[in-house]
Write an enzyme that holds these catalytic residues in place. Structure first.
Site, PDB file in Angstrom:
ATOM      1  N   LYS A 184       0.852  -1.200   0.000  1.00 34.39           N
ATOM      2  CA  LYS A 184       0.000   0.000   0.000  1.00 34.39           C
ATOM      3  C   LYS A 184       0.880   1.240   0.000  1.00 34.39           C
ATOM      4  CE  LYS A 184      -4.051   1.867   2.471  1.00 34.39           C
ATOM      5  NZ  LYS A 184      -4.948   1.694   3.643  1.00 34.39           N
ATOM      6  N   SER A 237      -9.986   1.939   2.618  1.00 34.26           N
ATOM      7  CA  SER A 237      -9.122   2.698   1.735  1.00 34.26           C
ATOM      8  C   SER A 237      -8.145   1.838   0.927  1.00 34.26           C
ATOM      9  CB  SER A 237      -8.310   3.724   2.545  1.00 34.26           C
ATOM     10  OG  SER A 237      -7.440   3.067   3.457  1.00 34.26           O
ATOM     11  N   SER A 261     -10.074  -0.458   6.759  1.00 34.10           N
ATOM     12  CA  SER A 261      -9.468  -0.351   5.419  1.00 34.10           C
ATOM     13  C   SER A 261      -8.748  -1.592   4.917  1.00 34.10           C
ATOM     14  CB  SER A 261      -8.490   0.816   5.385  1.00 34.10           C
ATOM     15  OG  SER A 261      -9.212   2.006   5.283  1.00 34.10           O
TER      16      SER A 261
HETATM   17  N1  GLN Z   1     -13.352   3.947   5.819  1.00 34.00           N
HETATM   18  C1  GLN Z   1     -12.832   4.411   7.078  1.00 34.00           C
HETATM   19  C2  GLN Z   1     -12.541   5.875   7.005  1.00 34.00           C
HETATM   20  O1  GLN Z   1     -12.838   6.452   6.029  1.00 34.00           O
HETATM   21  C3  GLN Z   1     -11.648   3.605   7.464  1.00 34.00           C
HETATM   22  C4  GLN Z   1     -10.388   4.064   6.855  1.00 34.00           C
HETATM   23  C5  GLN Z   1      -9.217   3.244   7.252  1.00 34.00           C
HETATM   24  O2  GLN Z   1      -9.330   2.180   7.876  1.00 34.00           O
HETATM   25  N2  GLN Z   1      -8.051   3.767   6.954  1.00 34.00           N
HETATM   26  O3  GLN Z   1     -12.034   6.458   7.912  1.00 34.00           O
END
Ligand code: GLN
Length: 510
Positions: free
Chosen positions: A85, A160, A184
């Site tokens: 990532k 994400s 994410s």
């Molecule tokens: N979808 C969640 C957010 O927007 C989680 C993001 C993540 O785990 N980095 O914060």
């Protein structure tokens, strides 16, 4: 000839270490696959933001050389390719965190996760797409274009870490690394029919991980099988003096647990179904897949008990105060002076003007929204009402988990309320986007461990092909061994019942 991109990491490692196939051939097969399907934003899968072909082949050649000279492989995964990532720093590749503000930035050091991968002899193929600074649930908030879901190119891969998950489902890499601040790793795993693990907070070093919300962020393994995730988990996890919240304790023996799970049963184990997760608001197909999963767990000999976690209901609200608060502070470092982008303002421009212009041009709408929310929540006079209250909820959620783990060894729920939604469906509706993380957020707030394992396929109201559903398995802090055992046992029985691994049913990308 076997298509090397269809093998698991464990199978590839066995082939490389016994010299049936070279690490260079394995790397080349995956680079060819990336060239074939990843394409440009708008056409291909677009899981990658950067492909490091030469470095990957050079690293694989070193593994082949060492094995050829009779040395033991550097790790059980030496020579296996992986997609990283783009939020972990890499000294030899750009690192953008999905943001324009970091375009062109070359980090001066490797993240601990990157360094561990290199030391393990793992071939890093490149960096994967993500929502900007890991804020989002669809990868649509990436400044570099959306990643497509290999099951259906009109759907999001989740976020994400959509790039890390799609790279697996499109057979561009057998392993990837993600980060999970609120879901994410797990939600993209659920959306793409892959396995994703959020380790215990402090289990995997955050050194060199570009911060979203420091008290919630956690790196972890992504793979197509539970055993592969476990093999990668043991490479990534472990104490790091460079991360002040790193846990100084033995890494749970997850590989052994995964192997035991795959060939055993779950007799004597208690699985808690969280009453507050999985009911109203969850897509009917997701609920049906979850009910079927419970039956399989019962078939394995587990005892299913119902548990209640009454404060989970406030998790989302607390998270969306705590996360933006930490974001507003963490992202202050992008000041046009130290990293990446600098927008020039006519020669009278002061430092403040340059900073304001750079942040205006460099950050996307979602990032700005959260910086503003967080700055407001932390402002004097509001701190107790918002941030202070949210921290109290966090404690109550930890207590709910503690009470539930008195009654059950692991807890289960659907990973996400729906299957992968169409690109464009929720991008203009922040609340609808945030609701994706209902079931995953409590684990981050409590700092405990959880994983998502594919449970089946379901169709939604938009029609089209059947899409993957994930089963979330939650464990206490440092309880990864039991979690992997349950995950591997579940995966084995599901494969037996459903004619082999689900991932085989992914459409052929063309
Ligand atoms: N979808 C969640 C957010 O927007 C989680 C993001 C993540 O785990 N980095 O914060």
């Amino acid at each position: 000839m076997t298509d090397l991109t269809r093998l698991t990491a464990a199978e590839l490692a066995a082939g490389i270490h016994s010299r049936e196939v070279s690490a260079v051939e394995v790397a080349q097969a995956h680079l060819d696959r990336i060239a074939e399907v990843d394409g440009d934003a708008g056409r291909g899968v677009h899981a990658f933001l950067h492909v490091a072909a030469d470095a990957a082949l050079a690293s694989a050649a070193l593994v082949d050389e060492a094995i050829g000279a009779g040395s033991a492989p550097a790790s059980p995964l030496a020579g296996v390719p992986l997609a990283l990532k783009d939020v972990f720093t890499t000294i030899d590749m750009p690192t953008t965190a999905g943001s324009k503000i970091l375009e062109g930035w070359r980090p001066p050091y490797d993240a601990t996760v990157t360094a561990r991968l290199r030391a393990a002899g793992i071939t890093i193929l490149g960096k994967t797409n993500m929502d900007e600074f890991a804020m989002g649930s669809s990868t649509e908030h990436s400044a570099y274009g959306v990643t497509r879901n290999p099951w259906d190119g009109t759907r999001v891969p989740g976020g994400s870490g959509g790039g890390s998950a799609s790279a697996l489902a499109a057979f561009e890499a057998p392993l990837s690394v993600g980060t999970d601040t609120g879901g994410s790793i797990r939600q993209p795993a659920a959306f793409t029919g892959t396995v994703g693990v959020k380790p215990t907070y402090g289990g995997v070093s955050r050194y060199g991980l570009i911060a979203c919300a420091s008290s919630l962020d956690q790196g972890g393994p992504c793979a197509r099988t539970v055993l592969d995730a476990a093999l990668l988990h043991e490479v990534l996890a472990g104490y790091d003096p460079l991360d002040s919240t790193s846990i100084d304790a033995a890494v749970p023996a997850v590989v052994e647990a995964a192997r035991a799970g795959a060939s055993g049963d779950l007799a004597g184990l208690k699985v808690g179904v969280v009453r507050e997760l999985g009911g109203e608001g969850y897509q009917p197909g997701v609920r049906a897949s979850f009910d079927a999963a419970l039956q399989l767990l019962e078939k394995l000999g587990a005892e299913i008990v119902e548990v209640s976690c009454p404060h989970f209901e406030y998790g989302l609200a607390a998270y969306y105060l705590i996360l933006p608060s930490e974001v507003s502070s963490n992202l202050a470092r992008f000041d046009a002076m130290r990293y990446g982008l600098r927008v020039q303002v006519a020669d009278t421009g002061s430092a403040e003007e340059v900073m304001a212009a750079t942040r205006e041009a460099g950050f996307g709408a979602e990032v700005k929204r959260r910086i503003m929310l967080g700055t407001y929540a932390l402002s004097s006079g509001y701190y107790d009402a918002y941030y202070g209250q949210a921290q109290k909820v966090r404690t109550l959620i930890s207590r709910d988990f503690a009470a539930a783990f008195e009654r059950a060894d692991v807890l289960v729920s659907p990973t996400a309320p729906t299957t992968a939604f169409p690109i464009g469906d929720k991008v203009d509706d922040p609340l609808a986007m945030y609701l994706n993380d209902l079931a995953t957020i409590p684990t981050n707030l409590a700092g405990t461990a959880a994983m998502s394992v594919p449970s089946g396929l379901a169709r939604d109201q938009h029609g089209g092909v059947e899409l993957p559903v994930g089963l979330q398995i939650m464990a206490p802090a440092l309880g990864e061994a039991v979690m992997y055992r349950v995950g591997a046992a579940f995966e084995a029985v599901r494969d037996a019942e459903q004619d082999g691994p689900l991932i085989r049913r992914v459409r052929e990308w063309s």
